[in-house]
Scaffold this active site. Structure first.
Site, PDB file in Angstrom:
ATOM      1  N   CYS A  38       0.836  -1.129   0.035  1.00 31.16           N
ATOM      2  CA  CYS A  38       0.032  -0.152  -0.035  1.00 31.16           C
ATOM      3  C   CYS A  38       0.901   1.185  -0.012  1.00 31.16           C
ATOM      4  O   CYS A  38       1.935   1.234  -0.587  1.00 31.16           O
ATOM      5  CB  CYS A  38      -0.884  -0.025   1.030  1.00 31.16           C
ATOM      6  N   ASP A  91      -3.196   0.910  10.294  1.00 33.66           N
ATOM      7  CA  ASP A  91      -4.604   1.743  10.514  1.00 33.66           C
ATOM      8  C   ASP A  91      -5.121   1.773  11.799  1.00 33.66           C
ATOM      9  O   ASP A  91      -5.491   2.871  12.545  1.00 33.66           O
ATOM     10  CB  ASP A  91      -5.717   1.504   9.534  1.00 33.66           C
ATOM     11  N   ASN A 115      -4.638  -3.069   8.812  1.00 33.29           N
ATOM     12  CA  ASN A 115      -3.997  -2.342   7.609  1.00 33.29           C
ATOM     13  C   ASN A 115      -4.584  -2.845   6.237  1.00 33.29           C
ATOM     14  O   ASN A 115      -5.397  -3.665   6.311  1.00 33.29           O
ATOM     15  CB  ASN A 115      -2.508  -2.489   7.755  1.00 33.29           C
TER      16      ASN A 115
HETATM   17  C1  RUB Z   1      -3.731   3.355   3.543  1.00 31.79           C
HETATM   18  C2  RUB Z   1      -3.148   2.216   4.502  1.00 31.79           C
HETATM   19  C3  RUB Z   1      -1.821   2.432   5.114  1.00 31.79           C
HETATM   20  C4  RUB Z   1      -2.153   3.121   6.660  1.00 31.79           C
HETATM   21  C5  RUB Z   1      -0.782   3.521   7.321  1.00 31.79           C
HETATM   22  O1  RUB Z   1      -5.152   2.836   3.393  1.00 31.79           O
HETATM   23  O2  RUB Z   1      -3.586   1.033   4.734  1.00 31.79           O
HETATM   24  O3  RUB Z   1      -0.914   1.406   5.102  1.00 31.79           O
HETATM   25  O4  RUB Z   1      -3.216   3.837   6.742  1.00 31.79           O
HETATM   26  O5  RUB Z   1      -0.393   4.705   6.665  1.00 31.79           O
HETATM   27  P1  RUB Z   1      -5.800   3.706   2.398  1.00 31.79           P
HETATM   28  P2  RUB Z   1       0.587   6.012   7.361  1.00 31.79           P
HETATM   29  O6  RUB Z   1      -5.060   4.390   1.440  1.00 31.79           O
HETATM   30  O7  RUB Z   1      -7.008   3.157   2.154  1.00 31.79           O
HETATM   31  O8  RUB Z   1      -6.282   4.974   3.357  1.00 31.79           O
HETATM   32  O9  RUB Z   1       1.708   5.214   7.715  1.00 31.79           O
HETATM   33  O10 RUB Z   1       0.658   6.732   6.108  1.00 31.79           O
HETATM   34  O11 RUB Z   1      -0.502   6.418   8.463  1.00 31.79           O
END
Ligand code: RUB
Length: 308
Positions: free
Chosen positions: A127, A196, A206
């Site tokens: 992701c 998340d 996540n």
């Molecule tokens: C994003 C996602 C990321 C986490 C952590 O999903 O799963 O791995 O949110 O991100 P989406 P961060 O694109 O559906 O929001 O480390 O930037 O907080």
């Protein structure tokens, strides 16, 4: 200025703002702007509107607890205030403080996590996590020579953002489709993913597919690291609440008319990885085991947060 809140909630819902950390900071910033621009000076109406603003933000996306923690941190003192000025000032102060601490946490995680990457390593990420990419970019900035495999992350293809960001930073990065994870994993030394939500018993919620990376890493004896600010830890899970896994629209998976109408489409966008597949969680307060999440939560947030 409720509009700022509505606009931010819309941007989160439509994924113009995405990633749990950015979502949390956007929520805190919207509450700061709401309080700054509030036109009346009565305490009760302000608190009523603050409650509505918080609910609007929280309804935007259900899975990332970072947003709940941002809203709670920004508004908690206001609800105990005895005057309008005290309440408004506390929201401005606490929301600003949350955003600043959040950004610093990502930097601290980068410094700690980068030590886990050595010359010659092969790394995988999934992701588009600013915390995980912070680690990878910091290791690269330190002059380490390693390769990265980044998953496409269907259906939204956040992997495209990831490979762009890493390529711009000069990292040697290869894009793979999600179903190539197990094929590639045999060459991977470390996996770094974001979070998340992390539950009180150390499970990671996540982007969907994260648990497949974890299983493949376990099978291949590759290390699996979660890069998570402590405000991704969920106080509600202490009380037994389940994490809501967001399901998004069918149109993200197939185009209209592409498949017969009788076919159902299931589009969960997050999944849960059990603690036993996680080698360590890299946080701004250090590298911890999934079993330490409860203790850190109590220390960071205080006992009061667990009262129903
Ligand atoms: C994003 C996602 C990321 C986490 C952590 O999903 O799963 O791995 O949110 O991100 P989406 P961060 O694109 O559906 O929001 O480390 O930037 O907080």
């Amino acid at each position: 200025m409720e509009d700022t809140v509505a606009v931010t909630a819309h941007r989160i819902r439509t994924m113009e703002v995405r990633g749990a950390g950015r979502i949390a900071r956007a929520g805190a910033d919207a509450l700061r702007d709401f309080a700054t621009a509030y036109s009346s000076t009565e305490l009760e109406p302000f608190l009523d509107d603050l409650k509505k603003a918080s609910e609007t933000l929280l309804a935007s996306r259900p899975t990332a607890v970072s947003l709940w923690n941002a809203v709670h941190a920004s508004t908690k003192a206001a609800f105990g205030a005895s005057s309008f000025d005290e309440a408004r000032d506390s929201v401005i102060r606490d929301a600003t403080d949350f955003s600043e601490r959040s950004s610093k946490a990502v930097d601290a995680i980068a410094r700690i996590g980068a030590k886990r990457i050595s010359d010659g390593d092969v790394v995988m990420t999934h992701c588009n996590s600013s915390a995980a990419l912070g680690v990878i970019k910091e290791a690269h900035r330190q002059g380490k020579d390693f390769k990265v495999f980044a998953t496409e992350s269907r259906p939204w293809r956040q992997g495209i953002f990831t490979v762009r960001e890493l390529a711009e930073a000069g990292v040697d990065v290869t894009l793979i489709i999600d179903s190539a994870v197990r094929t590639v994993m045999r060459d991977v030394d470390e996996v770094f993913v974001g979070a998340d939500t992390v539950t009180s018993h150390g499970a990671l919620v996540n982007k969907v597919g994260t648990s497949q990376l974890a299983l493949a890493a376990h099978e291949a004896r590759s290390r699996f690291y979660v890069c998570s600010e402590t405000y991704k830890f969920s106080p509600m899970t202490v009380l037994g609440d389940m994490v809501t896994i967001e399901e998004r629209d069918v149109s993200e998976v197939v185009a209209p008319g592409e498949i017969p109408d009788s076919v159902k489409v299931y589009n969960p966008v997050f999944d849960s990885t059990p603690a036993r597949y996680i080698d360590a969680i890299i946080t701004e307060v250090g590298m911890i085991s999934p079993g330490s999440v409860y203790d850190i939560m109590v220390r960071q947030l205080g006992d009061g947060i667990f009262k129903e």
